[in-house]
Design a protein around this motif. Structure first.
Motif, PDB file in Angstrom:
ATOM      1  N   ALA A  15      82.768  68.791  61.874  1.00 57.48           N
ATOM      2  CA  ALA A  15      82.657  69.735  60.753  1.00 57.48           C
ATOM      3  C   ALA A  15      81.975  69.109  59.543  1.00 57.48           C
ATOM      4  O   ALA A  15      81.774  69.769  58.524  1.00 57.48           O
ATOM      5  CB  ALA A  15      84.052  70.246  60.361  1.00 57.48           C
ATOM      6  N   VAL A  16      81.607  67.850  59.652  1.00 58.33           N
ATOM      7  CA  VAL A  16      81.028  67.162  58.497  1.00 58.33           C
ATOM      8  C   VAL A  16      79.576  67.597  58.249  1.00 58.33           C
ATOM      9  O   VAL A  16      79.070  67.524  57.127  1.00 58.33           O
ATOM     10  CB  VAL A  16      81.144  65.624  58.698  1.00 58.33           C
ATOM     11  CG1 VAL A  16      80.030  65.073  59.545  1.00 58.33           C
ATOM     12  CG2 VAL A  16      81.253  64.903  57.389  1.00 58.33           C
ATOM     13  N   ASP A  17      78.969  68.146  59.254  1.00 56.40           N
ATOM     14  CA  ASP A  17      77.562  68.564  59.220  1.00 56.40           C
ATOM     15  C   ASP A  17      77.271  69.576  58.089  1.00 56.40           C
ATOM     16  O   ASP A  17      77.947  70.595  57.963  1.00 56.40           O
ATOM     17  CB  ASP A  17      77.317  69.206  60.588  1.00 56.40           C
ATOM     18  CG  ASP A  17      75.884  69.488  60.859  1.00 56.40           C
ATOM     19  OD1 ASP A  17      75.120  68.538  60.976  1.00 56.40           O
ATOM     20  OD2 ASP A  17      75.544  70.684  60.928  1.00 56.40           O
ATOM     21  N   GLY A  18      76.232  69.290  57.281  1.00 54.35           N
ATOM     22  CA  GLY A  18      75.928  70.125  56.114  1.00 54.35           C
ATOM     23  C   GLY A  18      75.576  71.567  56.459  1.00 54.35           C
ATOM     24  O   GLY A  18      76.040  72.503  55.814  1.00 54.35           O
ATOM     25  N   LEU A  19      74.747  71.766  57.501  1.00 57.60           N
ATOM     26  CA  LEU A  19      74.340  73.130  57.884  1.00 57.60           C
ATOM     27  C   LEU A  19      75.547  73.945  58.345  1.00 57.60           C
ATOM     28  O   LEU A  19      75.676  75.131  58.053  1.00 57.60           O
ATOM     29  CB  LEU A  19      73.327  73.080  59.033  1.00 57.60           C
ATOM     30  CG  LEU A  19      71.863  72.897  58.677  1.00 57.60           C
ATOM     31  CD1 LEU A  19      71.018  72.878  59.943  1.00 57.60           C
ATOM     32  CD2 LEU A  19      71.387  73.990  57.733  1.00 57.60           C
ATOM     33  N   PHE A  20      76.426  73.280  59.086  1.00 57.81           N
ATOM     34  CA  PHE A  20      77.641  73.948  59.568  1.00 57.81           C
ATOM     35  C   PHE A  20      78.497  74.391  58.376  1.00 57.81           C
ATOM     36  O   PHE A  20      78.902  75.552  58.274  1.00 57.81           O
ATOM     37  CB  PHE A  20      78.418  72.998  60.491  1.00 57.81           C
ATOM     38  CG  PHE A  20      79.747  73.534  60.938  1.00 57.81           C
ATOM     39  CD1 PHE A  20      79.823  74.502  61.932  1.00 57.81           C
ATOM     40  CD2 PHE A  20      80.928  73.086  60.356  1.00 57.81           C
ATOM     41  CE1 PHE A  20      81.050  75.011  62.338  1.00 57.81           C
ATOM     42  CE2 PHE A  20      82.161  73.584  60.763  1.00 57.81           C
ATOM     43  CZ  PHE A  20      82.218  74.550  61.755  1.00 57.81           C
ATOM     44  N   ASN A  74      82.255  67.992  72.476  1.00 59.69           N
ATOM     45  CA  ASN A  74      80.829  68.337  72.490  1.00 59.69           C
ATOM     46  C   ASN A  74      80.471  68.999  71.158  1.00 59.69           C
ATOM     47  O   ASN A  74      80.977  70.077  70.829  1.00 59.69           O
ATOM     48  CB  ASN A  74      80.555  69.298  73.663  1.00 59.69           C
ATOM     49  CG  ASN A  74      79.104  69.714  73.722  1.00 59.69           C
ATOM     50  OD1 ASN A  74      78.562  70.319  72.803  1.00 59.69           O
ATOM     51  ND2 ASN A  74      78.447  69.369  74.817  1.00 59.69           N
ATOM     52  N   LYS A  75      79.579  68.381  70.403  1.00 60.38           N
ATOM     53  CA  LYS A  75      79.320  68.845  69.040  1.00 60.38           C
ATOM     54  C   LYS A  75      78.794  70.290  68.986  1.00 60.38           C
ATOM     55  O   LYS A  75      79.298  71.106  68.214  1.00 60.38           O
ATOM     56  CB  LYS A  75      78.326  67.907  68.354  1.00 60.38           C
ATOM     57  CG  LYS A  75      78.080  68.274  66.907  1.00 60.38           C
ATOM     58  CD  LYS A  75      77.173  67.279  66.225  1.00 60.38           C
ATOM     59  CE  LYS A  75      76.876  67.736  64.811  1.00 60.38           C
ATOM     60  NZ  LYS A  75      75.907  66.888  64.144  1.00 60.38           N
ATOM     61  N   SER A  76      77.781  70.613  69.787  1.00 63.24           N
ATOM     62  CA  SER A  76      77.203  71.954  69.640  1.00 63.24           C
ATOM     63  C   SER A  76      78.187  73.025  70.112  1.00 63.24           C
ATOM     64  O   SER A  76      78.283  74.101  69.509  1.00 63.24           O
ATOM     65  CB  SER A  76      75.845  72.082  70.322  1.00 63.24           C
ATOM     66  OG  SER A  76      75.999  71.894  71.698  1.00 63.24           O
ATOM     67  N   ASP A  77      78.940  72.740  71.164  1.00 61.28           N
ATOM     68  CA  ASP A  77      79.953  73.715  71.602  1.00 61.28           C
ATOM     69  C   ASP A  77      81.042  73.860  70.543  1.00 61.28           C
ATOM     70  O   ASP A  77      81.459  74.968  70.205  1.00 61.28           O
ATOM     71  CB  ASP A  77      80.614  73.266  72.915  1.00 61.28           C
ATOM     72  CG  ASP A  77      79.725  73.517  74.115  1.00 61.28           C
ATOM     73  OD1 ASP A  77      78.682  74.175  73.957  1.00 61.28           O
ATOM     74  OD2 ASP A  77      80.074  73.027  75.213  1.00 61.28           O
ATOM     75  N   TRP A  78      81.516  72.732  70.032  1.00 56.32           N
ATOM     76  CA  TRP A  78      82.592  72.804  69.040  1.00 56.32           C
ATOM     77  C   TRP A  78      82.136  73.627  67.832  1.00 56.32           C
ATOM     78  O   TRP A  78      82.860  74.518  67.379  1.00 56.32           O
ATOM     79  CB  TRP A  78      83.047  71.410  68.593  1.00 56.32           C
ATOM     80  CG  TRP A  78      84.248  71.500  67.682  1.00 56.32           C
ATOM     81  CD1 TRP A  78      85.567  71.520  68.057  1.00 56.32           C
ATOM     82  CD2 TRP A  78      84.234  71.650  66.253  1.00 56.32           C
ATOM     83  NE1 TRP A  78      86.381  71.668  66.960  1.00 56.32           N
ATOM     84  CE2 TRP A  78      85.587  71.752  65.833  1.00 56.32           C
ATOM     85  CE3 TRP A  78      83.238  71.721  65.294  1.00 56.32           C
ATOM     86  CZ2 TRP A  78      85.955  71.911  64.496  1.00 56.32           C
ATOM     87  CZ3 TRP A  78      83.592  71.878  63.963  1.00 56.32           C
ATOM     88  CH2 TRP A  78      84.940  71.973  63.572  1.00 56.32           C
ATOM     89  N   GLN A  79      80.935  73.350  67.326  1.00 56.44           N
ATOM     90  CA  GLN A  79      80.456  74.079  66.142  1.00 56.44           C
ATOM     91  C   GLN A  79      80.275  75.573  66.443  1.00 56.44           C
ATOM     92  O   GLN A  79      80.614  76.426  65.626  1.00 56.44           O
ATOM     93  CB  GLN A  79      79.153  73.469  65.631  1.00 56.44           C
ATOM     94  CG  GLN A  79      79.364  72.087  65.010  1.00 56.44           C
ATOM     95  CD  GLN A  79      78.115  71.522  64.372  1.00 56.44           C
ATOM     96  OE1 GLN A  79      77.006  71.920  64.685  1.00 56.44           O
ATOM     97  NE2 GLN A  79      78.295  70.559  63.480  1.00 56.44           N
TER      98      GLN A  79
END
Ligand SMILES: C[S@@+](CC[C@H](N)C(=O)[O-])C[C@H]1O[C@@H](n2cnc3c(N)ncnc32)[C@H](O)[C@@H]1O
Length: 219
Positions: free
Chosen positions: A115-120, A72-77
């Motif tokens: 983790a590829v997401d720029g904001l993250f 789950n992307k939002s949980d993982w981040q």
């Protein structure tokens, strides 16, 4: 290839710079294994070098993050951010501090497709710039004489984070037991928490609540 433990004889003589190898790091971390696997557990290494201990703590925390929240992307981040934001280091030599930050950052970037997401990534980089500091762990100050100050990051509601800054010296003074004699400076910078029956440090600065991806706004 095994990582070298010594950069130069001069650095060993001047700063005691001998890096710990991975096997010893893991043997020591195994002594507090449960804490290293608790995502929010706070670790501070006062002479962190280029991060041999911190990277292994992060690796253990990330194993838990990915096994629990990896689909789950939002949980993982959220939990990956929590894991990074609870890791702290102080190091005397600027080149080691930079290497440590980069190493932790790269580990995070390579750890999972989410983790590829720029904001993250931007937020992780900012947090590392506040949590891994150049300074003298004995005087608890930076090269310019200003006190070493760490940011505490606490999730209060969903993705909302409260940041409070504390001076390292105050954090350590607060570790004194109630009833121990404190110097005037220490007692001015700690307060008694009745519910916990202990001294707690006073924050030197507080920040507005922000989502974890917005914390860099406060500089
Ligand atoms: C023995 S090495 C250990 C590095 C790392 N903890 C490891 O285990 O690989 C000691 C480190 O402490 C740093 N150091 C020496 N004196 C220091 C001080 N007063 N405050 C902060 N760091 C210091 C050195 O630059 C060096 O990187």
């Amino acid at each position: 290839m095994a990582k070298t433990q010594i950069k130069s004889r001069k650095r060993v003589q001047d700063h005691g710079e001998v890096f710990t190898n991975e096997r010893e790091v893991n043997a020591m971390l195994d002594m507090v294994k449960a804490e290293t696997e608790r995502i929010e557990s706070r670790f501070l290494e006062p002479a962190c070098g280029d991060g041999n201990f911190l990277i292994e703590v992060l690796r253990r925390k990330f194993d838990v993050v990915t096994s629990k929240y990896g689909s789950n992307k939002s949980d993982w981040q959220h939990y990956a951010w929590l894991a990074v934001s609870s890791i702290y280091g102080v190091e005397l030599l600027e080149d080691n501090t930079c290497a440590c930050r980069e190493r932790l950052y790269k580990f995070v970037c390579d750890s999972h497709p989410f983790a590829v997401d720029g904001l993250f990534r931007e937020s992780v980089r900012f947090v590392l710039s506040k949590n891994i500091l150049t300074g003298d762990a004995l005087t608890m100050s930076q090269a310019d004489g200003t006190p070493t100050t760490f940011a505490e990051w606490s999730f209060v509601r969903g993705d909302r984070v409260k940041r409070r800054d504390y001076q390292l010296a105050h954090l350590l003074a607060a570790n004194a037991k109630v009833g121990e004699q404190l110097g005037l400076f220490d007692s001015l910078n700690t307060e008694y928490d009745e519910s916990r029956n202990e001294l707690v440090p006073k924050a030197v600065r507080e920040y507005p609540l922000r989502n974890w991806w917005e914390v860099a706004q406060d500089g």
